[in-house]
Design a protein around this motif. Structure first.
Motif, short mmCIF file in Angstrom:
data_model
loop_
_atom_site.label_atom_id
_atom_site.label_comp_id
_atom_site.label_asym_id
_atom_site.label_seq_id
_atom_site.Cartn_x
_atom_site.Cartn_y
_atom_site.Cartn_z
N UNK A 34 0.83 -1.21 0.00
CA UNK A 34 0.00 0.00 0.00
C UNK A 34 0.86 1.26 0.00
N UNK A 35 2.15 1.12 0.29
CA UNK A 35 3.04 2.28 0.30
C UNK A 35 3.45 2.69 -1.11
N UNK A 36 3.24 1.81 -2.09
CA UNK A 36 3.65 2.12 -3.45
C UNK A 36 2.48 2.18 -4.43
N UNK A 37 1.24 2.09 -3.91
CA UNK A 37 0.04 2.05 -4.75
C UNK A 37 -0.95 3.12 -4.30
N UNK A 38 -1.52 3.83 -5.26
CA UNK A 38 -2.63 4.75 -4.99
C UNK A 38 -3.89 4.11 -5.59
N UNK A 39 -4.89 3.79 -4.75
CA UNK A 39 -6.11 3.16 -5.27
C UNK A 39 -7.18 4.19 -5.62
N UNK A 40 -7.87 3.94 -6.74
CA UNK A 40 -9.02 4.75 -7.13
C UNK A 40 -10.20 3.80 -7.32
N UNK A 41 -11.33 4.20 -6.80
CA UNK A 41 -12.56 3.41 -6.91
C UNK A 41 -13.59 4.26 -7.64
N UNK A 42 -13.95 3.81 -8.83
CA UNK A 42 -14.90 4.55 -9.66
C UNK A 42 -14.45 6.00 -9.89
N UNK A 61 -2.73 2.62 -9.10
CA UNK A 61 -1.70 3.44 -9.75
C UNK A 61 -0.39 3.26 -8.98
N UNK A 62 0.63 2.81 -9.69
CA UNK A 62 1.95 2.59 -9.10
C UNK A 62 2.65 3.92 -8.89
N UNK A 63 3.13 4.16 -7.68
CA UNK A 63 3.89 5.37 -7.37
C UNK A 63 5.36 5.08 -7.66
N UNK A 64 6.00 5.98 -8.38
CA UNK A 64 7.41 5.84 -8.68
C UNK A 64 8.16 6.88 -7.85
N UNK A 65 9.10 6.41 -7.07
CA UNK A 65 9.89 7.35 -6.28
C UNK A 65 11.31 6.81 -6.16
N UNK A 66 12.18 7.64 -5.74
CA UNK A 66 13.57 7.23 -5.58
C UNK A 66 14.41 8.37 -5.06
N UNK A 67 15.66 8.11 -5.00
CA UNK A 67 16.52 9.15 -4.45
C UNK A 67 17.80 9.27 -5.20
#
Length: 67
Positions: A34-42, A61-67
């Protein structure tokens, strides 16, 4: 009862396996954090505790992050 899952290149109908099936349950089933995913419902942003209902569209939606 089914819902539509959209994630990356996947767009599929899935059965709702139990009563009170939540976004968190779905993420666990897909072995996603859940730390790397943003969920959308309808089309609306939701929290992990949101229940999935018949005919819902769930977009992950996969969150892309890095450093």
């Amino acid at each position: 009862m089914t819902f539509t899952l959209i994630f990356k290149d996947i767009s599929e109908e899935r059965d709702i396996p139990k009563e009170s099936y939540t976004i968190k349950d779905l993420l666990n089933d897909l072995e996603l954090s859940s730390q790397t995913i943003v969920p959308k419902q309808n089309g609306e942003l939701v929290i992990e505790e949101s229940e999935i209902h018949d005919d819902d569209e769930i977009r992950l939606i996969q969150i892309i992050y890095g450093g």
